[in-house]
Design an enzyme around this catalytic site. Structure first.
Site, PDB file in Angstrom:
ATOM      1  N   CYS A  60      -2.451  -3.296  -3.862  1.00 18.88           N
ATOM      2  CA  CYS A  60      -1.620  -3.154  -2.666  1.00 18.88           C
ATOM      3  C   CYS A  60      -2.015  -2.015  -1.741  1.00 18.88           C
ATOM      4  CB  CYS A  60      -0.158  -3.116  -3.065  1.00 18.88           C
ATOM      5  SG  CYS A  60       0.397  -4.747  -3.668  1.00 18.88           S
ATOM      6  N   ASP A  61      -1.197  -1.852  -0.709  1.00 17.96           N
ATOM      7  CA  ASP A  61      -1.566  -1.229   0.558  1.00 17.96           C
ATOM      8  C   ASP A  61      -2.298   0.101   0.461  1.00 17.96           C
ATOM      9  OD1 ASP A  61       0.173  -3.326   1.056  1.00 17.96           O
ATOM     10  OD2 ASP A  61       0.993  -2.401   2.840  1.00 17.96           O
ATOM     11  N   LYS A  62      -1.667   1.110  -0.136  1.00 15.99           N
ATOM     12  CA  LYS A  62      -2.261   2.447  -0.130  1.00 15.99           C
ATOM     13  C   LYS A  62      -3.035   2.727  -1.404  1.00 15.99           C
ATOM     14  CE  LYS A  62      -0.015   2.579   3.621  1.00 15.99           C
ATOM     15  NZ  LYS A  62       0.631   1.264   3.410  1.00 15.99           N
ATOM     16  N   SER A  70       3.389  -2.485   9.612  1.00 17.81           N
ATOM     17  CA  SER A  70       2.952  -3.338   8.517  1.00 17.81           C
ATOM     18  C   SER A  70       1.938  -4.334   9.050  1.00 17.81           C
ATOM     19  CB  SER A  70       4.155  -4.092   7.939  1.00 17.81           C
ATOM     20  OG  SER A  70       3.736  -5.182   7.163  1.00 17.81           O
ATOM     21  N   GLU A 102       6.000   2.837   8.358  1.00 19.02           N
ATOM     22  CA  GLU A 102       5.814   1.572   9.067  1.00 19.02           C
ATOM     23  C   GLU A 102       7.106   1.145   9.754  1.00 19.02           C
ATOM     24  OE1 GLU A 102       2.325  -0.394   6.275  1.00 19.02           O
ATOM     25  OE2 GLU A 102       4.374  -1.151   6.097  1.00 19.02           O
ATOM     26  N   CYS A 106       1.113  -9.716  -0.895  1.00 16.24           N
ATOM     27  CA  CYS A 106       1.850 -10.623  -0.005  1.00 16.24           C
ATOM     28  C   CYS A 106       0.899 -11.488   0.812  1.00 16.24           C
ATOM     29  CB  CYS A 106       2.800  -9.835   0.874  1.00 16.24           C
ATOM     30  SG  CYS A 106       4.084  -9.005  -0.078  1.00 16.24           S
ATOM     31  N   ASP A 128       5.153  -1.254  -0.410  1.00 16.56           N
ATOM     32  CA  ASP A 128       5.571  -0.958   0.958  1.00 16.56           C
ATOM     33  C   ASP A 128       6.755  -1.809   1.392  1.00 16.56           C
ATOM     34  OD1 ASP A 128       3.445   0.794   0.997  1.00 16.56           O
ATOM     35  OD2 ASP A 128       2.844   0.256   3.030  1.00 16.56           O
TER      36      ASP A 128
END
Length: 547
Positions: free
Chosen positions: A119-121, A464, A439, A191, A78
């Site tokens: 990570c995110d998704k 984010s 985002e 992160c 992202d």
């Protein structure tokens, strides 16, 4: 075993021949076949060491008497996708992850499944697949990135995003900017702060779908490798015992996940992902449930972007087990993939360093870290990370400055056209409108970096997890389907009241109706996956899941 469908019987001679082409031996034909979904790639810092974790998983599977088969899954960063058209693909990739895992597992009749992601998704997509398939399965999450320091202060990727605004404001010179660039993402891992990736790792552990301490064990640690190997062993045990995710994941498990989200002040993206994951289990999570749990749950730990503490600091404080131990009365004692209940896991909690977790009896905030706002600007709801909002901005009224794209808004902010007392409105950024609900981190980071203290931002897009301040996202209905956010004009007064859960544009019903009569939807030429996605996606209040 499910895998007998591809390896047993006279009519499976060709199947066995193909398996033997892979090196599978005759005796291995009698063992459980375990699929290992690996999201390793070399473009995502959180995923660049997943090959090592996956190897440890496979060693664990072998050691426990199974046969692992690794297959690849996509993963989008992202951060790298931020601020350009690529961000429109981030949230939609969640569904691709879920669908491709489903296809691989069903096509090859695996007996069990291990998903490996950071990570995110990717994590939400993998959890969706686990519950949809409902075969013995376990998740291995990659863990947080450790931090470095600049000027004696801990820094994270959030600081790198905000550095552009600081440079523009004359607070950083070229050398200072380079330091942020060189030290804000110094290792592998998700992160550093409590952004979406680490939030979802913590919620995965709380749901009971990964082993204890998996979520907060740092990416480069040997402990992470040991957890991966243990997970490989555990999935074989799950197959032997025929224990499937939906045997222990239920409505109370999701209430536990929402509770954890509120205790830690997680990313607002969790309000999209948890409903989409729950939907795969036949469970509906409403925004009202999030708000109900938020109102009764204290916020007890403050992590970047809300403070300078990082997720590795939370790990030293005992991680998820310690959070459950301290806030035990807020959790249901549900079973987990480890074979232990949450309360049993809590008793294993170990404090190894500073204790950054407050007592629920003396919390940082009496209510949870995420709030759901409603009003004539968000009739179906909107989301804000209240834990990252200063006390003097919990109630705010400002003047609308309206933009129909992120780029337009970012340019205006950096050009000094946004002033104290303004409310930046970025619309047509929703699931259908953008499409893909990108985002808005660059505009919010610019506001923070420029030092604007009395500016709010409202969008039908997302934020984010690194976003901080009075930033309200997921406004629903979105502009593309005629939500009232489409009717806002420059100069309108907008009122935000987080304690009262209100988001209002100061217009009468008659004024809104008059503007609606003149409104026309924006047409957008789409192709490929996004064209399909825009037709099928639901609203943000339903997790932006597909029909």
């Amino acid at each position: 075993m499910r895998s007998d469908e591809v390896k047993k019987g006279i009519d499976r001679v060709a199947h066995r021949a193909l398996l033997k082409a892979l090196g599978v031996t005759d005796d291995e034909m009698d063992k459980p076949f375990i699929g290992v979904a690996n999201a390793y790639n070399t473009i995502v810092p959180g995923h660049m060491t997943l090959d090592k974790l996956t190897q440890a998983v496979k060693e664990g599977v072998y050691a426990a008497g199974g046969v692992p088969f690794e297959f690849g899954i996509i993963g989008i960063c992202d951060g790298i996708a931020m601020g350009h058209e690529g961000m429109c693909f981030s949230l939609p990739s969640r569904e691709l992850v879920a669908d491709t895992i489903e296809a691989m597992v069903e096509a090859h009749r695996f007996d069990g499944l291990v998903v490996v992601a950071s990570c995110d998704k990717i994590i939400p997509g993998m959890l969706m697949a686990m519950l949809r398939l409902n075969i013995p399965a376990i998740a291995v999450t990659g863990g947080p990135m450790p931090y470095e320091r600049v000027g004696g202060e801990k820094v994270s990727i959030k600081d790198a995003f905000e550095a552009a605004g600081m440079y523009k404001a004359g607070k950083l010179d070229d050398a200072g900017l380079k330091l942020y660039e060189d030290y804000c993402a110094p290792y592998c891992g998700s992160c550093q702060g409590l952004y979406t990736a680490n939030s979802m790792q913590i919620l995965t552990e709380t749901l009971g779908l990964s082993l204890p301490y998996c979520s907060t064990s740092p990416c480069p640690s040997s402990r992470k490798l040991r957890i991966a190997k243990q997970s490989g062993k555990r999935v074989v045990e799950l197959v032997m015992q025929n224990i499937k995710p939906l045997d222990f994941v239920n409505e109370r498990s999701f209430e536990n996940a929402i509770t954890m989200d509120m205790l830690v002040g997680g990313s607002t993206n969790t309000v999209l992902h948890l409903p989409a994951i729950a939907k795969e289990a036949g469970i509906r999570l409403s925004l009202d449930l999030f708000d109900e749990i938020s109102r009764r749950t204290p916020h007890i730990v403050s992590i970047d972007p809300a403070s300078k503490e990082m997720v590795v600091d939370l790990d030293e404080s005992g991680g998820v087990p310690m959070l459950i131990k301290k806030a035990r009365k807020y959790f249901h004692d549900e079973m987990t993939v480890s074979g232990k209940t949450l309360y049993e896991i809590a008793e294993m909690a170990v404090l190894r360093g500073r204790d950054i977790i407050a007592s629920p009896d003396n919390p940082l905030h009496k209510e949870g870290g995420i709030a759901i706002l409603k009003g004539n600007l968000a009739e179906n709801g909107a989301v804000i990370k209240a834990a990252a909002v200063s006390e003097d901005m919990m109630r705010f009224e400002g003047t609308a400055k309206v933009y129909d794209s992120e780029k337009e808004a970012l340019n205006a902010i950096l050009d000094g056209k946004v002033e104290e007392g303004d409310v930046v409105v970025i619309r047509y950024m929703g699931p259908k409108g953008a499409p893909g609900m990108p985002e808005m981190l660059l505009p919010t980071a610019a506001i923070s970096g420029l030092g604007l203290q009395k500016v709010a931002l409202i969008t039908d897009g997302r934020f984010s997890g690194a976003t901080r301040g009075p930033c309200i996202g997921h406004v629903s209905p979105e502009a593309a389907v005629g939500g009232n956010i489409a009717l806002v004009e420059d100069g309108d007064k907008i009122s935000i009241d987080i304690p009262a859960r209100k988001l209002e544009v100061k217009l009468s019903d008659e004024e809104l109706a008059e503007r609606r009569a003149k409104w026309k939807p924006k047409e957008k030429e789409l192709k490929g996956y996004l064209a399909k996605y825009a037709k099928l996606v639901r609203g943000a209040e339903e997790g932006a899941a597909l029909l």
